[in-house]
Every structure is written in C-alpha cells, then in structure tokens.
Design a protein around this motif. Structure first.
Motif, PDB file in Angstrom:
ATOM      1  N   ASP A  79      29.453  27.803  36.075  1.00 31.20           N
ATOM      2  CA  ASP A  79      30.436  27.570  35.019  1.00 31.20           C
ATOM      3  C   ASP A  79      31.588  26.677  35.478  1.00 31.20           C
ATOM      4  O   ASP A  79      32.103  25.877  34.702  1.00 31.20           O
ATOM      5  CB  ASP A  79      30.961  28.892  34.444  1.00 31.20           C
ATOM      6  CG  ASP A  79      31.261  29.930  35.510  1.00 31.20           C
ATOM      7  OD1 ASP A  79      30.361  30.263  36.278  1.00 31.20           O
ATOM      8  OD2 ASP A  79      32.404  30.397  35.580  1.00 31.20           O
ATOM      9  N   ASN A 106      26.406  31.301  34.110  1.00 29.09           N
ATOM     10  CA  ASN A 106      27.781  31.677  33.737  1.00 29.09           C
ATOM     11  C   ASN A 106      28.090  33.076  34.270  1.00 29.09           C
ATOM     12  O   ASN A 106      27.581  34.069  33.753  1.00 29.09           O
ATOM     13  CB  ASN A 106      27.916  31.636  32.206  1.00 29.09           C
ATOM     14  CG  ASN A 106      29.280  32.112  31.735  1.00 29.09           C
ATOM     15  OD1 ASN A 106      30.203  32.328  32.522  1.00 29.09           O
ATOM     16  ND2 ASN A 106      29.409  32.287  30.426  1.00 29.09           N
ATOM     17  N   LYS A 144      33.253  28.508  25.142  1.00 30.30           N
ATOM     18  CA  LYS A 144      31.847  28.676  24.755  1.00 30.30           C
ATOM     19  C   LYS A 144      31.224  27.289  24.614  1.00 30.30           C
ATOM     20  O   LYS A 144      30.967  26.801  23.515  1.00 30.30           O
ATOM     21  CB  LYS A 144      31.763  29.469  23.457  1.00 30.30           C
ATOM     22  CG  LYS A 144      32.355  30.875  23.569  1.00 30.30           C
ATOM     23  CD  LYS A 144      32.273  31.618  22.250  1.00 30.30           C
ATOM     24  CE  LYS A 144      32.885  33.002  22.381  1.00 30.30           C
ATOM     25  NZ  LYS A 144      32.853  33.756  21.104  1.00 30.30           N
ATOM     26  N   SER A 146      28.282  26.184  25.260  1.00 32.06           N
ATOM     27  CA  SER A 146      26.929  26.055  24.715  1.00 32.06           C
ATOM     28  C   SER A 146      26.970  25.897  23.196  1.00 32.06           C
ATOM     29  O   SER A 146      26.159  25.149  22.624  1.00 32.06           O
ATOM     30  CB  SER A 146      26.082  27.278  25.101  1.00 32.06           C
ATOM     31  OG  SER A 146      25.849  27.287  26.490  1.00 32.06           O
ATOM     32  N   ARG A 160      21.332  30.835  24.912  1.00 29.19           N
ATOM     33  CA  ARG A 160      22.091  31.647  25.874  1.00 29.19           C
ATOM     34  C   ARG A 160      21.321  32.943  26.110  1.00 29.19           C
ATOM     35  O   ARG A 160      20.937  33.621  25.164  1.00 29.19           O
ATOM     36  CB  ARG A 160      23.487  31.961  25.373  1.00 29.19           C
ATOM     37  CG  ARG A 160      24.276  32.834  26.384  1.00 29.19           C
ATOM     38  CD  ARG A 160      25.653  33.243  25.877  1.00 29.19           C
ATOM     39  NE  ARG A 160      26.556  32.110  25.765  1.00 29.19           N
ATOM     40  CZ  ARG A 160      27.117  31.729  24.607  1.00 29.19           C
ATOM     41  NH1 ARG A 160      26.826  32.384  23.495  1.00 29.19           N
ATOM     42  NH2 ARG A 160      27.929  30.693  24.564  1.00 29.19           N
ATOM     43  N   SER A 162      20.445  36.219  29.393  1.00 26.71           N
ATOM     44  CA  SER A 162      21.056  37.037  30.421  1.00 26.71           C
ATOM     45  C   SER A 162      19.956  37.577  31.349  1.00 26.71           C
ATOM     46  O   SER A 162      18.770  37.361  31.096  1.00 26.71           O
ATOM     47  CB  SER A 162      21.834  38.189  29.768  1.00 26.71           C
ATOM     48  OG  SER A 162      22.453  38.995  30.751  1.00 26.71           O
ATOM     49  N   THR A 172      14.915  35.247  29.100  1.00 30.26           N
ATOM     50  CA  THR A 172      15.402  34.085  29.851  1.00 30.26           C
ATOM     51  C   THR A 172      14.242  33.193  30.273  1.00 30.26           C
ATOM     52  O   THR A 172      14.316  31.961  30.177  1.00 30.26           O
ATOM     53  CB  THR A 172      16.191  34.552  31.088  1.00 30.26           C
ATOM     54  OG1 THR A 172      17.346  35.261  30.651  1.00 30.26           O
ATOM     55  CG2 THR A 172      16.619  33.375  31.941  1.00 30.26           C
ATOM     56  N   GLU A 193      21.864  28.584  28.973  1.00 28.42           N
ATOM     57  CA  GLU A 193      22.954  29.297  29.645  1.00 28.42           C
ATOM     58  C   GLU A 193      22.471  30.710  29.981  1.00 28.42           C
ATOM     59  O   GLU A 193      21.840  31.368  29.145  1.00 28.42           O
ATOM     60  CB  GLU A 193      24.184  29.372  28.732  1.00 28.42           C
ATOM     61  CG  GLU A 193      25.334  30.190  29.324  1.00 28.42           C
ATOM     62  CD  GLU A 193      26.527  30.266  28.390  1.00 28.42           C
ATOM     63  OE1 GLU A 193      26.581  29.503  27.399  1.00 28.42           O
ATOM     64  OE2 GLU A 193      27.414  31.097  28.656  1.00 28.42           O
ATOM     65  N   PHE A 221      29.886  36.465  24.808  1.00 24.74           N
ATOM     66  CA  PHE A 221      28.852  35.425  24.926  1.00 24.74           C
ATOM     67  C   PHE A 221      27.535  36.013  24.411  1.00 24.74           C
ATOM     68  O   PHE A 221      26.702  36.497  25.183  1.00 24.74           O
ATOM     69  CB  PHE A 221      28.717  34.961  26.374  1.00 24.74           C
ATOM     70  CG  PHE A 221      29.944  34.295  26.933  1.00 24.74           C
ATOM     71  CD1 PHE A 221      30.310  33.020  26.527  1.00 24.74           C
ATOM     72  CD2 PHE A 221      30.744  34.946  27.860  1.00 24.74           C
ATOM     73  CE1 PHE A 221      31.446  32.402  27.029  1.00 24.74           C
ATOM     74  CE2 PHE A 221      31.879  34.337  28.380  1.00 24.74           C
ATOM     75  CZ  PHE A 221      32.232  33.065  27.956  1.00 24.74           C
ATOM     76  N   THR A 223      23.878  36.514  23.108  1.00 23.90           N
ATOM     77  CA  THR A 223      22.643  35.863  23.526  1.00 23.90           C
ATOM     78  C   THR A 223      21.766  35.500  22.332  1.00 23.90           C
ATOM     79  O   THR A 223      21.879  36.072  21.257  1.00 23.90           O
ATOM     80  CB  THR A 223      21.862  36.761  24.501  1.00 23.90           C
ATOM     81  OG1 THR A 223      21.620  38.030  23.882  1.00 23.90           O
ATOM     82  CG2 THR A 223      22.625  36.974  25.789  1.00 23.90           C
TER      83      THR A 223
END
Length: 230
Positions: A79, A106, A144, A146, A160, A162, A172, A193, A221, A223
C-alpha cells in the motif's frame, strides 16, 4: 522466508505462484518487485523478475509489456508503494489501459520502514506516526484506490479480496486467475487488492492479526469484484 511470523505475504506468494503454474504461463511471466517488505519476492518465484524503484513498478512493467506483448507481466506492490509513492504510476497505467496485472497487498501500514501511517491506515489506527490514532481532521481518510481505478475506462478487471480464512483464500485465487486471463485476452489493465496482515507493526500475534482484518479492515475495505467484463 524473510517475512515476520504471521505475515500473509507468504500465503499470497503461494496463491500467485500456483496460479501461474495452473495457467501454464511461467515461461512468459515477468514479475516486477516493489520496494517494501516484498522487495525480495524474486527469491521465491521461478520466473523472470525485475526490481523497480519505489512506486515505479507499473512504469517498469509498461516497458516490459511494450517490448514484447506476449509476456505475461505483473507487478506486486504494497500500500505504501502503490497508493502513496507510486500513485501517479498506477493511476496512469490504468488510464492508459496497459495490458498488465497488478497484485496490490494492503495491510494498512508501512511495514518495512517501521510502521508509519499509510494512505490505507484506518481511522483511529495507531501507528508510529499517528501515536494517538489516525484522525480524519489531521490525516484524512483511508484511500480506497481500487474503487478509483475501477472507475477508469482503461481498467478491465478490479477486485478486492482477503486471505483471512479458507474461503477468502479461494476467492483471492479465483480473482488473480481472472486478472491474468484478462491480460491473456488483451482486455486491458487488471488489479487485485488483497487485505493482508502485519502482526509486527500492528503489535498483535498472528491469530489476533487475522481477527483484526475481520473486525476492522473488512467493514472499510469491502471485498468483491469492483469491475469485471462478465
């Protein structure tokens, strides 16, 4: 591995490497390493890698792709590297619709340099430069980026995700694969992200760090895919 215990860079590296293998693109793949905790990423990948100056990975990747459009070029950036020092490079790569892929990690803090506030640091989050917690009046709001990139015409796929549990890791992997497929199909700029941990600079143990993502990062954030051609 040179990463701290509980750091999820290692998980993300495995997801990325597995995806490259599954797509059979190892011989064409060229990764661009950032400055930051992932500066030594080239030690862990069996494909061509180059090192970029701080924040300049998209510019280096643009050159790589321009030299041979058949290369599968990706940048790997944190980030601080992407959303602060390299903001101009990532935004204008997306504006131009460069046909390359960015993996954006991030963890809401500068890791390698000692835990300073990053653009993505949360409100009230304590860092070495916001010892009483970030406040919007003095420090602004979490960036933010993205969402901003998803609104650009040159971006084809923005997501986005995780890595805080098994389902998140699977999502992901699907997102990274989709981003590379977008590049194979010459659809333009793609970015994934990934919300990640930083136990050392958060002052938490690995288990607490995973819980911190769930409790604090996911509400801010959120997803999911932010832009897709589906």
């Amino acid at each position: 591995m040179h990463y701290c215990p509980g750091c999820t860079h290692m998980t993300i590296h495995k997801i990325l490497a597995d995806t490259i293998d599954e797509l059979g693109i190892k011989e064409e793949a060229i990764g661009v390493a950032p400055v930051g905790c992932a500066v030594l990423i080239y030690e862990y990948f069996d494909c061509d890698m180059v090192q970029a100056p701080h924040g300049r990975a998209p510019a280096v990747a643009t050159g790589m792709k321009s030299a041979n459009e058949d290369n599968m070029v990706f940048t790997y950036q944190g980030d601080g590297d992407l959303a602060s020092i390299g903001t101009a490079e990532i935004i204008h790569s997306a504006v131009r619709g460069e046909n390359l892929t960015t993996v954006f990690v991030n963890n809401a803090i500068y890791g390698m340099t000692g835990g300073q506030m990053a653009p993505t640091t949360l409100i009230e989050q304590i860092t070495t430069t916001t010892t009483k917690g970030r406040n919007s009046k003095d420090h602004g709001y979490p960036y933010k980026i993205s969402e901003q990139i998803a609104n650009l015409d040159g971006a084809s796929y923005v997501s986005r995700q995780s890595v805080h549990n098994k389902n998140a890791i699977e999502n992901t992997k699907r997102a990274i694969k989709k981003a590379f497929v977008a590049q194979q199909n010459k659809e333009g700029f793609s970015l994934v992200e990934i919300l990640s941990t930083c136990p050392t600079n958060w002052g938490l143990n690995p288990k607490q760090s995973i819980e911190w993502i769930e409790k604090n990062m996911l509400p801010i954030f959120q997803t999911g895919d932010l832009k897709t051609t589906d």
